[in-house]
Write an enzyme that holds these catalytic residues in place. Structure first.
Site, mmCIF file in Angstrom:
data_model
loop_
_atom_site.group_PDB
_atom_site.id
_atom_site.type_symbol
_atom_site.label_atom_id
_atom_site.label_comp_id
_atom_site.label_asym_id
_atom_site.label_seq_id
_atom_site.Cartn_x
_atom_site.Cartn_y
_atom_site.Cartn_z
ATOM 1 C CD GLU A 91 3.937 -17.309 -11.218
ATOM 2 O OE1 GLU A 91 3.867 -18.632 -11.283
ATOM 3 O OE2 GLU A 91 2.742 -16.969 -10.514
ATOM 4 C CG ASN A 131 3.230 -22.159 1.302
ATOM 5 O OD1 ASN A 131 4.387 -21.683 0.871
ATOM 6 N ND2 ASN A 131 1.915 -21.765 0.912
ATOM 7 C CB THR A 163 -2.360 -21.605 0.395
ATOM 8 O OG1 THR A 163 -2.882 -21.244 -1.014
ATOM 9 C CG2 THR A 163 -1.447 -20.357 0.727
ATOM 10 N NE ARG A 183 2.059 -24.732 -0.872
ATOM 11 C CZ ARG A 183 1.270 -23.849 -1.487
ATOM 12 N NH1 ARG A 183 -0.054 -23.990 -1.796
ATOM 13 N NH2 ARG A 183 1.980 -22.636 -2.133
ATOM 14 C CG PHE A 234 0.029 -12.344 2.909
ATOM 15 C CD1 PHE A 234 0.555 -12.665 1.686
ATOM 16 C CD2 PHE A 234 -1.371 -12.446 2.982
ATOM 17 C CE1 PHE A 234 -0.033 -13.056 0.530
ATOM 18 C CE2 PHE A 234 -2.035 -13.018 1.745
ATOM 19 C CZ PHE A 234 -1.178 -13.172 0.660
ATOM 20 C CE1 TYR A 248 3.882 -15.451 -4.480
ATOM 21 C CE2 TYR A 248 6.226 -15.101 -3.611
ATOM 22 C CZ TYR A 248 5.183 -15.730 -3.963
ATOM 23 O OH TYR A 248 4.965 -17.348 -3.606
ATOM 24 N NE ARG A 250 -2.291 -23.892 -7.144
ATOM 25 C CZ ARG A 250 -2.021 -22.886 -6.400
ATOM 26 N NH1 ARG A 250 -0.911 -22.199 -6.546
ATOM 27 N NH2 ARG A 250 -2.857 -22.597 -5.323
HETATM 28 P P1 ADP Z 1 -0.609 -20.162 -3.331
HETATM 29 O O1 ADP Z 1 0.883 -20.144 -3.153
HETATM 30 O O2 ADP Z 1 -1.376 -21.514 -2.762
HETATM 31 O O3 ADP Z 1 -1.029 -19.872 -4.920
HETATM 32 P P2 ADP Z 1 -1.534 -17.592 -2.828
HETATM 33 O O4 ADP Z 1 -1.359 -16.989 -4.031
HETATM 34 O O5 ADP Z 1 -2.619 -17.200 -2.095
HETATM 35 O O6 ADP Z 1 -1.372 -19.011 -2.562
HETATM 36 O O7 ADP Z 1 -0.439 -16.725 -1.854
HETATM 37 C C1 ADP Z 1 1.075 -16.532 -2.405
HETATM 38 C C2 ADP Z 1 1.844 -17.113 -0.830
HETATM 39 O O8 ADP Z 1 1.677 -15.974 -0.066
HETATM 40 C C3 ADP Z 1 1.400 -18.391 -0.378
HETATM 41 O O9 ADP Z 1 1.933 -19.438 -1.010
HETATM 42 C C4 ADP Z 1 2.019 -18.103 1.012
HETATM 43 O O10 ADP Z 1 3.399 -18.106 0.907
HETATM 44 C C5 ADP Z 1 1.634 -16.570 1.349
HETATM 45 N N1 ADP Z 1 0.314 -16.492 1.945
HETATM 46 C C6 ADP Z 1 -0.697 -16.557 1.365
HETATM 47 N N2 ADP Z 1 -1.675 -16.162 2.210
HETATM 48 C C7 ADP Z 1 -1.212 -16.109 3.358
HETATM 49 C C8 ADP Z 1 -1.594 -15.380 4.653
HETATM 50 N N3 ADP Z 1 -2.708 -15.361 4.986
HETATM 51 N N4 ADP Z 1 -0.982 -15.149 5.588
HETATM 52 C C9 ADP Z 1 0.800 -15.178 5.185
HETATM 53 N N5 ADP Z 1 1.328 -15.606 4.299
HETATM 54 C C10 ADP Z 1 0.322 -15.933 3.123
HETATM 55 MG MG MG Z 2 -0.790 -18.237 -5.948
#
Ligand code: ADP
Ligand code: MG
Length: 137
Positions: free
Chosen positions: A126, A112, A91, A102, A57, A49, A85
């Protein structure tokens, strides 16, 4: 033909929805080209990440992702990045459409259930983070 990385996160494994997630992928015509169960260290989750390291976060997310076993998969199919997706949903599960993974199983925006790559470049990074060429069939 396209590939993407899917992760059933520790909350998804603990809730026992791994089979249902895989069922939804296969019902959508997505092929599983690689699959394994892993348990990331905090450092491994931070590397995965890294793109989010400036976000508030980040620490909590990488703690969560290293808190238990995950199942990582390479999914293959036409337009599979988008298709995955769409099956995952937004998300934040409160904003995710009805019938998405989700919406059906996630407890909150962090926990999630699933991860899915968001573009061909991120998918390539990835997939390579978890699998070598000999592990992808
Ligand atoms: P996605 O997984 O839908 O691509 P993101 O790449 O924006 O979403 O974020 C990666 C992961 O970080 C999310 O799947 C979630 O587990 C966590 N996350 C994202 N936004 C938040 C937030 N505002 N607070 C806490 N955890 C978050
Ligand atoms: Mg993402």
């Amino acid at each position: 033909m396209e590939r993407t990385l899917s992760i059933v996160k520790p909350d998804g494994v603990k809730k026992g929805v791994l089979g249902e997630v895989i069922r939804r992928f296969q019902a959508a015509g997505i092929r599983i080209a690689a699959i394994k169960m892993i348990h990331m260290t905090k450092a491994e989750a931070e590397g995965f990440y890294a793109v989010h390291k400036a976000r508030p976060f980040f620490s909590s997310l990488t703690e969560f992702m290293s808190s238990g076993s995950c199942v990582v998969m390479v999914l293959e199919g036409e337009n599979v990045i988008r298709k995955n997706r769409d099956l995952m949903g937004a998300t934040n599960p409160k904003e995710a459409a009805a019938g998405t993974i989700r919406r059906d199983f996630a407890s909150d925006i962090e926990h999630n259930i699933v991860h899915g790559s968001d573009a061909p470049e991120t998918a390539a990074f990835e997939i390579g983070y978890f699998f070598n060429a000999l592990e992808i069939h």
